[in-house]
Design an enzyme around this catalytic site. Structure first.
Site, PDB file in Angstrom:
ATOM      1  CG  HIS A 143      -4.404  -0.569   5.114  1.00  8.94           C
ATOM      2  ND1 HIS A 143      -3.923   0.099   4.014  1.00  8.94           N
ATOM      3  CD2 HIS A 143      -5.421  -1.345   4.675  1.00  8.94           C
ATOM      4  CE1 HIS A 143      -4.605  -0.262   2.945  1.00  8.94           C
ATOM      5  NE2 HIS A 143      -5.528  -1.145   3.319  1.00  8.94           N
TER       6      HIS A 143
ATOM      7  CG  HIS B 106      -8.924  14.033  -2.336  1.00 10.35           C
ATOM      8  ND1 HIS B 106      -7.886  13.956  -3.248  1.00 10.35           N
ATOM      9  CD2 HIS B 106      -9.493  12.803  -2.317  1.00 10.35           C
ATOM     10  CE1 HIS B 106      -7.856  12.738  -3.765  1.00 10.35           C
ATOM     11  NE2 HIS B 106      -8.805  12.021  -3.221  1.00 10.35           N
TER      12      HIS B 106
ATOM     13  CB  CYS C 251      -0.924  -0.010   1.219  1.00  9.30           C
ATOM     14  SG  CYS C 251      -1.806   1.543   1.468  1.00  9.30           S
TER      15      CYS C 251
ATOM     16  CG  HIS D 247      -7.141   8.912   0.128  1.00  6.73           C
ATOM     17  ND1 HIS D 247      -7.218   7.582  -0.214  1.00  6.73           N
ATOM     18  CD2 HIS D 247      -7.477   9.597  -0.989  1.00  6.73           C
ATOM     19  CE1 HIS D 247      -7.572   7.470  -1.466  1.00  6.73           C
ATOM     20  NE2 HIS D 247      -7.747   8.683  -1.982  1.00  6.73           N
TER      21      HIS D 247
HETATM   22  P1  DGP Z   1      -8.277   8.839  -5.052  1.00  6.99           P
HETATM   23  O1  DGP Z   1      -8.581   8.901  -6.498  1.00  6.99           O
HETATM   24  O2  DGP Z   1      -9.358   9.495  -4.209  1.00  6.99           O
HETATM   25  O3  DGP Z   1      -7.943   7.441  -4.593  1.00  6.99           O
HETATM   26  O4  DGP Z   1      -7.007   9.765  -4.838  1.00  6.99           O
HETATM   27  C1  DGP Z   1      -5.699   9.302  -4.705  1.00  6.99           C
HETATM   28  C2  DGP Z   1      -4.809  10.499  -4.763  1.00  6.99           C
HETATM   29  O5  DGP Z   1      -3.550  10.106  -4.279  1.00  6.99           O
HETATM   30  C3  DGP Z   1      -4.594  11.089  -6.146  1.00  6.99           C
HETATM   31  O6  DGP Z   1      -5.077  12.429  -6.160  1.00  6.99           O
HETATM   32  C4  DGP Z   1      -3.098  11.063  -6.351  1.00  6.99           C
HETATM   33  C5  DGP Z   1      -2.560  10.821  -4.970  1.00  6.99           C
HETATM   34  N1  DGP Z   1      -1.366  10.001  -4.908  1.00  6.99           N
HETATM   35  C6  DGP Z   1      -1.218   8.745  -5.394  1.00  6.99           C
HETATM   36  N2  DGP Z   1       0.002   8.275  -5.130  1.00  6.99           N
HETATM   37  C7  DGP Z   1       0.649   9.266  -4.442  1.00  6.99           C
HETATM   38  C8  DGP Z   1       1.948   9.378  -3.879  1.00  6.99           C
HETATM   39  O7  DGP Z   1       2.786   8.475  -3.944  1.00  6.99           O
HETATM   40  N3  DGP Z   1       2.249  10.552  -3.268  1.00  6.99           N
HETATM   41  C9  DGP Z   1       1.336  11.582  -3.167  1.00  6.99           C
HETATM   42  N4  DGP Z   1       1.735  12.696  -2.543  1.00  6.99           N
HETATM   43  N5  DGP Z   1       0.097  11.493  -3.667  1.00  6.99           N
HETATM   44  C10 DGP Z   1      -0.233  10.354  -4.305  1.00  6.99           C
END
Ligand code: DGP
Length: 117
Positions: free
Chosen positions: A46, A101, A4, A99
């Site tokens: 998690h 946003h 993950c 998560h």
């Molecule tokens: P969702 O589509 O709601 O699952 O959003 C996942 C978000 O996570 C997406 O906007 C991009 C972000 N993301 C994915 N991998 C990484 C990472 O390795 N680092 C960071 N900072 N953000 C990430």
């Protein structure tokens, strides 16, 4: 969860631009920002998605929202902001670790999705 990406960020195994951290919650900048401010808030433990929230683990969700309010103030979002959660396939969740946003710094649109028949 060993595979993950957000568990790896929480463990410090993958770098992230952190804006807040305590024992149970981490907040960091999204790598693909959709607004001038785009921060992700996660539980360090998690939980796969909102669909997995239970009476046993929901305390961290309340804490995430306390942290979100604090971060919003610190990042100058006095005029408002949006908190988004994507859950599951239809919700377009791409990372299977709970998560939220935190989006701000511009006027949002509504509804947030294209109309479909
Ligand atoms: P969702 O589509 O709601 O699952 O959003 C996942 C978000 O996570 C997406 O906007 C991009 C972000 N993301 C994915 N991998 C990484 C990472 O390795 N680092 C960071 N900072 N953000 C990430």
């Amino acid at each position: 969860m060993s595979d993950c990406v957000f568990c790896k960020i929480a463990a410090g195994e993958i770098p992230a631009n952190k804006v807040y951290e305590d024992d149970t919650v981490l907040a960091f900048r999204d790598l693909d920002p959709q607004a001038p401010v785009h921060v992700l808030l996660i539980p360090k433990a998690h939980i796969a998605s909102v669909a997995e929230i239970t009476p046993e683990n929901s305390g961290v969700v309340a804490h995430i929202f306390e942290v979100a309010a604090q971060i919003a103030k610190e990042l100058g979002l006095e005029n408002g902001f949006r908190i988004v959660n994507n859950c599951g396939e239809d919700g377009m969740q791409s990372v299977q670790h709970l998560h939220f946003h935190l989006l701000g710094g511009k006027k949002m649109g509504w509804p947030p999705f294209p109309a479909q028949s």
